[in-house]
Motif scaffolding. Sequence first.
Motif, mmCIF file in Angstrom:
data_model
loop_
_atom_site.group_PDB
_atom_site.id
_atom_site.type_symbol
_atom_site.label_atom_id
_atom_site.label_comp_id
_atom_site.label_asym_id
_atom_site.label_seq_id
_atom_site.Cartn_x
_atom_site.Cartn_y
_atom_site.Cartn_z
ATOM 1 N N GLY A 26 -26.126 51.576 28.887
ATOM 2 C CA GLY A 26 -25.711 50.517 27.970
ATOM 3 C C GLY A 26 -24.333 50.784 27.389
ATOM 4 O O GLY A 26 -23.708 51.808 27.669
ATOM 5 N N GLU A 27 -23.873 49.860 26.627
ATOM 6 C CA GLU A 27 -22.573 49.990 25.984
ATOM 7 C C GLU A 27 -22.741 50.045 24.476
ATOM 8 O O GLU A 27 -23.681 49.472 23.925
ATOM 9 C CB GLU A 27 -21.677 48.796 26.322
ATOM 10 C CG GLU A 27 -21.235 48.773 27.754
ATOM 11 C CD GLU A 27 -20.279 47.626 28.043
ATOM 12 O OE1 GLU A 27 -19.771 46.999 27.078
ATOM 13 O OE2 GLU A 27 -20.036 47.367 29.216
ATOM 14 N N LEU A 28 -21.824 50.713 23.856
ATOM 15 C CA LEU A 28 -21.821 50.828 22.414
ATOM 16 C C LEU A 28 -20.440 50.435 21.914
ATOM 17 O O LEU A 28 -19.428 50.901 22.432
ATOM 18 C CB LEU A 28 -22.130 52.277 22.001
ATOM 19 C CG LEU A 28 -22.128 52.600 20.529
ATOM 20 C CD1 LEU A 28 -23.246 51.856 19.818
ATOM 21 C CD2 LEU A 28 -22.311 54.097 20.336
ATOM 22 N N THR A 29 -20.397 49.532 20.953
ATOM 23 C CA THR A 29 -19.136 49.122 20.358
ATOM 24 C C THR A 29 -19.071 49.701 18.957
ATOM 25 O O THR A 29 -20.010 49.573 18.177
ATOM 26 C CB THR A 29 -19.040 47.582 20.284
ATOM 27 O OG1 THR A 29 -19.173 47.063 21.607
ATOM 28 C CG2 THR A 29 -17.716 47.154 19.680
ATOM 29 N N ILE A 30 -17.948 50.335 18.660
ATOM 30 C CA ILE A 30 -17.757 50.944 17.350
ATOM 31 C C ILE A 30 -16.574 50.273 16.685
ATOM 32 O O ILE A 30 -15.518 50.085 17.297
ATOM 33 C CB ILE A 30 -17.486 52.462 17.483
ATOM 34 C CG1 ILE A 30 -18.678 53.163 18.108
ATOM 35 C CG2 ILE A 30 -17.158 53.053 16.128
ATOM 36 C CD1 ILE A 30 -18.429 54.630 18.383
ATOM 37 N N PHE A 31 -16.742 49.908 15.426
ATOM 38 C CA PHE A 31 -15.660 49.337 14.639
ATOM 39 C C PHE A 31 -15.253 50.372 13.602
ATOM 40 O O PHE A 31 -16.083 50.863 12.845
ATOM 41 C CB PHE A 31 -16.121 48.051 13.949
ATOM 42 C CG PHE A 31 -15.099 47.476 13.029
ATOM 43 C CD1 PHE A 31 -13.968 46.847 13.525
ATOM 44 C CD2 PHE A 31 -15.238 47.573 11.658
ATOM 45 C CE1 PHE A 31 -13.013 46.327 12.684
ATOM 46 C CE2 PHE A 31 -14.285 47.048 10.796
ATOM 47 C CZ PHE A 31 -13.176 46.418 11.319
ATOM 48 N N ILE A 32 -13.984 50.703 13.598
ATOM 49 C CA ILE A 32 -13.468 51.660 12.630
ATOM 50 C C ILE A 32 -12.517 50.926 11.702
ATOM 51 O O ILE A 32 -11.542 50.321 12.144
ATOM 52 C CB ILE A 32 -12.732 52.826 13.333
ATOM 53 C CG1 ILE A 32 -13.688 53.561 14.262
ATOM 54 C CG2 ILE A 32 -12.120 53.758 12.298
ATOM 55 C CD1 ILE A 32 -13.031 54.623 15.108
ATOM 56 N N ASP A 33 -12.818 50.969 10.433
ATOM 57 C CA ASP A 33 -11.970 50.343 9.429
ATOM 58 C C ASP A 33 -11.237 51.451 8.692
ATOM 59 O O ASP A 33 -11.846 52.252 7.992
ATOM 60 C CB ASP A 33 -12.829 49.525 8.462
ATOM 61 C CG ASP A 33 -11.987 48.673 7.529
ATOM 62 O OD1 ASP A 33 -10.768 48.563 7.747
ATOM 63 O OD2 ASP A 33 -12.563 48.104 6.579
#
Length: 180
Positions: free
Chosen positions: A5-12
Amino acid sequence: LICGGELTIFIDVIEPKQRLIIIGAGHVAWPLARLADIMGFSLTVVDDNEELANKERYPMAEKIITGNFIEILDKVEVGPRDLVVIVHGEPEHDYMALEKIIKRKPAYIGLLGSRAKVATLVKRLKATGISDEDLETLHAPLGLDIGAQTPEEIGISILAEIISEKRKRTRKVHTSSLFT
């Protein structure tokens, strides 16, 4: 992931508040500080007059530095991200502040005054060995020309110039990164 699977990470990225150092606590400094507080700046107020520079008048300031003017200028910590605005108004005080602060290379330094006053102070600085390169971050007369007349309008023009300069630097970084 092991399952494919894929994992999306958002870094603020949260940058610390930018510090605005206001040298002078008079009629232009007070509305400027109020407006800068609304804009989210961390504020330091510096003045030799404790009746003007105090926690009652500047509750939004994180730091208020008062005392002998030459001594307090030496106490002001100025870093490369800091913004410094000199609005004291007394020409010799403005000169002393400019001379001491410009050597510390803040991101922005602004001086309130007429073109004649600015020219005189810059000439004096150059006579002491301050170079054109040292003067690159100096904005004087301070503020965008919006026809400001009241202290509040002058405060708005100062912050508008600071925001404009800040955005110019941000645009340059983003534009140059597009081509690398």
